[in-house]
Design a protein around this motif. Sequence first.
Motif, PDB file in Angstrom:
ATOM      1  N   UNK A  53       0.843  -1.190   0.000  1.00  0.00           N
ATOM      2  CA  UNK A  53       0.000   0.000   0.000  1.00  0.00           C
ATOM      3  C   UNK A  53       0.881   1.243   0.000  1.00  0.00           C
ATOM      4  N   UNK A  54       0.337   2.344  -0.476  1.00  0.00           N
ATOM      5  CA  UNK A  54       1.000   3.643  -0.365  1.00  0.00           C
ATOM      6  C   UNK A  54       0.212   4.476   0.623  1.00  0.00           C
ATOM      7  N   UNK A  55       0.840   4.809   1.751  1.00  0.00           N
ATOM      8  CA  UNK A  55       0.158   5.591   2.784  1.00  0.00           C
ATOM      9  C   UNK A  55       1.173   6.414   3.563  1.00  0.00           C
ATOM     10  N   UNK A  56       0.708   7.432   4.287  1.00  0.00           N
ATOM     11  CA  UNK A  56       1.638   8.329   5.003  1.00  0.00           C
ATOM     12  C   UNK A  56       2.435   7.626   6.090  1.00  0.00           C
ATOM     13  N   UNK A  57       1.905   6.564   6.645  1.00  0.00           N
ATOM     14  CA  UNK A  57       2.568   5.900   7.759  1.00  0.00           C
ATOM     15  C   UNK A  57       3.787   5.097   7.316  1.00  0.00           C
ATOM     16  N   UNK A  58       3.697   4.456   6.161  1.00  0.00           N
ATOM     17  CA  UNK A  58       4.738   3.507   5.777  1.00  0.00           C
ATOM     18  C   UNK A  58       5.539   3.885   4.544  1.00  0.00           C
ATOM     19  N   UNK A  59       5.149   4.931   3.815  1.00  0.00           N
ATOM     20  CA  UNK A  59       5.710   5.163   2.485  1.00  0.00           C
ATOM     21  C   UNK A  59       6.538   6.442   2.388  1.00  0.00           C
ATOM     22  N   UNK A  60       7.702   6.314   1.770  1.00  0.00           N
ATOM     23  CA  UNK A  60       8.462   7.454   1.262  1.00  0.00           C
ATOM     24  C   UNK A  60       8.501   7.316  -0.247  1.00  0.00           C
ATOM     25  N   UNK A  61       8.160   8.384  -0.976  1.00  0.00           N
ATOM     26  CA  UNK A  61       8.080   8.324  -2.430  1.00  0.00           C
ATOM     27  C   UNK A  61       9.010   9.381  -3.028  1.00  0.00           C
ATOM     28  N   UNK A  67      -3.625  13.302  -2.562  1.00  0.00           N
ATOM     29  CA  UNK A  67      -4.982  12.816  -2.303  1.00  0.00           C
ATOM     30  C   UNK A  67      -4.982  11.593  -1.385  1.00  0.00           C
ATOM     31  N   UNK A  68      -3.889  10.830  -1.424  1.00  0.00           N
ATOM     32  CA  UNK A  68      -3.770   9.654  -0.555  1.00  0.00           C
ATOM     33  C   UNK A  68      -3.314  10.019   0.854  1.00  0.00           C
ATOM     34  N   UNK A  69      -3.074  11.310   1.082  1.00  0.00           N
ATOM     35  CA  UNK A  69      -2.699  11.762   2.413  1.00  0.00           C
ATOM     36  C   UNK A  69      -1.235  11.990   2.636  1.00  0.00           C
ATOM     37  N   UNK A  70      -0.408  11.759   1.606  1.00  0.00           N
ATOM     38  CA  UNK A  70       1.014  12.028   1.739  1.00  0.00           C
ATOM     39  C   UNK A  70       1.257  13.531   1.609  1.00  0.00           C
ATOM     40  N   UNK A  71       2.399  14.000   2.077  1.00  0.00           N
ATOM     41  CA  UNK A  71       2.734  15.424   2.037  1.00  0.00           C
ATOM     42  C   UNK A  71       4.103  15.616   1.406  1.00  0.00           C
ATOM     43  N   UNK A  72       4.319  16.787   0.830  1.00  0.00           N
ATOM     44  CA  UNK A  72       5.620  17.108   0.261  1.00  0.00           C
ATOM     45  C   UNK A  72       6.680  17.080   1.353  1.00  0.00           C
ATOM     46  N   UNK A  73       7.837  16.577   1.011  1.00  0.00           N
ATOM     47  CA  UNK A  73       8.944  16.517   1.952  1.00  0.00           C
ATOM     48  C   UNK A  73       9.773  17.794   1.852  1.00  0.00           C
ATOM     49  N   UNK A  74       9.719  18.600   2.883  1.00  0.00           N
ATOM     50  CA  UNK A  74      10.487  19.833   2.944  1.00  0.00           C
ATOM     51  C   UNK A  74      11.406  19.775   4.162  1.00  0.00           C
ATOM     52  N   UNK A  75      12.527  20.439   4.087  1.00  0.00           N
ATOM     53  CA  UNK A  75      13.454  20.404   5.229  1.00  0.00           C
ATOM     54  C   UNK A  75      12.823  20.988   6.481  1.00  0.00           C
ATOM     55  N   UNK A  76      12.002  22.031   6.284  1.00  0.00           N
ATOM     56  CA  UNK A  76      11.365  22.648   7.456  1.00  0.00           C
ATOM     57  C   UNK A  76      10.130  21.877   7.908  1.00  0.00           C
ATOM     58  N   UNK A  77       9.628  21.001   7.050  1.00  0.00           N
ATOM     59  CA  UNK A  77       8.430  20.219   7.362  1.00  0.00           C
ATOM     60  C   UNK A  77       8.545  18.865   6.670  1.00  0.00           C
ATOM     61  N   UNK A  78       9.172  17.881   7.317  1.00  0.00           N
ATOM     62  CA  UNK A  78       9.370  16.577   6.688  1.00  0.00           C
ATOM     63  C   UNK A  78       8.056  15.927   6.273  1.00  0.00           C
ATOM     64  N   UNK A  79       8.075  15.308   5.102  1.00  0.00           N
ATOM     65  CA  UNK A  79       6.895  14.627   4.592  1.00  0.00           C
ATOM     66  C   UNK A  79       7.280  13.323   3.923  1.00  0.00           C
ATOM     67  N   UNK A  80       6.500  12.946   2.891  1.00  0.00           N
ATOM     68  CA  UNK A  80       6.717  11.646   2.255  1.00  0.00           C
ATOM     69  C   UNK A  80       6.977  11.722   0.745  1.00  0.00           C
ATOM     70  N   UNK A  81       6.934  12.916   0.137  1.00  0.00           N
ATOM     71  CA  UNK A  81       7.095  13.045  -1.313  1.00  0.00           C
ATOM     72  C   UNK A  81       8.296  13.927  -1.621  1.00  0.00           C
ATOM     73  N   UNK A  82       9.289  13.365  -2.305  1.00  0.00           N
ATOM     74  CA  UNK A  82      10.480  14.115  -2.706  1.00  0.00           C
ATOM     75  C   UNK A  82      10.549  14.073  -4.224  1.00  0.00           C
ATOM     76  N   UNK A  83      10.711  15.239  -4.853  1.00  0.00           N
ATOM     77  CA  UNK A  83      10.667  15.293  -6.323  1.00  0.00           C
ATOM     78  C   UNK A  83      11.871  16.022  -6.890  1.00  0.00           C
ATOM     79  N   UNK A  84      12.186  15.673  -8.148  1.00  0.00           N
ATOM     80  CA  UNK A  84      13.145  16.442  -8.927  1.00  0.00           C
ATOM     81  C   UNK A  84      12.734  16.379 -10.385  1.00  0.00           C
ATOM     82  N   UNK A  85      12.475  17.560 -10.963  1.00  0.00           N
ATOM     83  CA  UNK A  85      12.104  17.608 -12.374  1.00  0.00           C
ATOM     84  C   UNK A  85      13.354  17.396 -13.212  1.00  0.00           C
ATOM     85  N   UNK A  86      13.177  16.626 -14.290  1.00  0.00           N
ATOM     86  CA  UNK A  86      14.346  16.216 -15.063  1.00  0.00           C
ATOM     87  C   UNK A  86      14.650  17.154 -16.217  1.00  0.00           C
TER      88      UNK A  86
END
Length: 249
Positions: free
Chosen positions: A203-211, A229-248
């Motif tokens: 499953x992908x959820x805020x408790x167990x997933x880093x994306x 929409x699944x409840x994950x949040x952007x991962x920021x240094x000031x506010x850790x979350x579960x979604x880390x992105x880099x545009x290519x």
Amino acid sequence: MWVTGEVLERIDWNEKLFSLKIKAAVEPYTAGQFIKLSQVRDDKRVARAYSVVNPPGSDCVEILAVAVEDGLLSPDLQSLNPGDNIEVTPKATGFMTLDEIPQGVLQGKHLWLLSTGTAVGPFLSMLLTDEPWQRFEKVVLVYGVRIAKDLAYLDLIKQLQAKYPHQFVFVPIVTREPFEDALTCRIPEAIQSGLLQQKAALDINPENSQVMICGNPGMITEAQSVLLELGLAKNLRRAPGQITVEKYW
């Protein structure tokens, strides 16, 4: 800012997709970072960024690239042969690294790596280090392309499957033709429908997933929206979350 590198090997995956192994005086880097390659033409320097595919500590840097028909640099890179020279930045950079992922209770158990095309490169670099296997119970690599011949490094991926049979999950996605054991829909659609989670048996959820997401901007925007929409949040240094992105690009 630039050092001269020597091409050790060119690997042609298909008529446009290729890798270069380059011997250059590059400073120690972190898996997931990128370097720049350049040429001077008509007194103007043309430079482009390419993620390093091989892990830190290697005796060369390896990049994965596509020769764009009207590209200012990539067609020239594809024409390079062993012994040819190319200018390289001596210092890698970029924040698509596991250092940016929260540790401890905020980390979660499962690492999802979502990539399209050549953006699989930084994730391969990470997977060739010990860190993801030490930190996560499961590691899922999702590799999306249009046609099967655009899937590079399949032998390397199979080696990782053999080395980490209980930890590593590989999900290829080929959208324009059938391919063995691959999904056929785009990554955001696969997440939204639940097909990706079903394929990975996780499953992908805020408790167990880093994306971590790396690829074309459209995929990143849409995948991030579905994950929010699944409840994950952007991962920021000031506010850790579960979604880390880099545009290519």
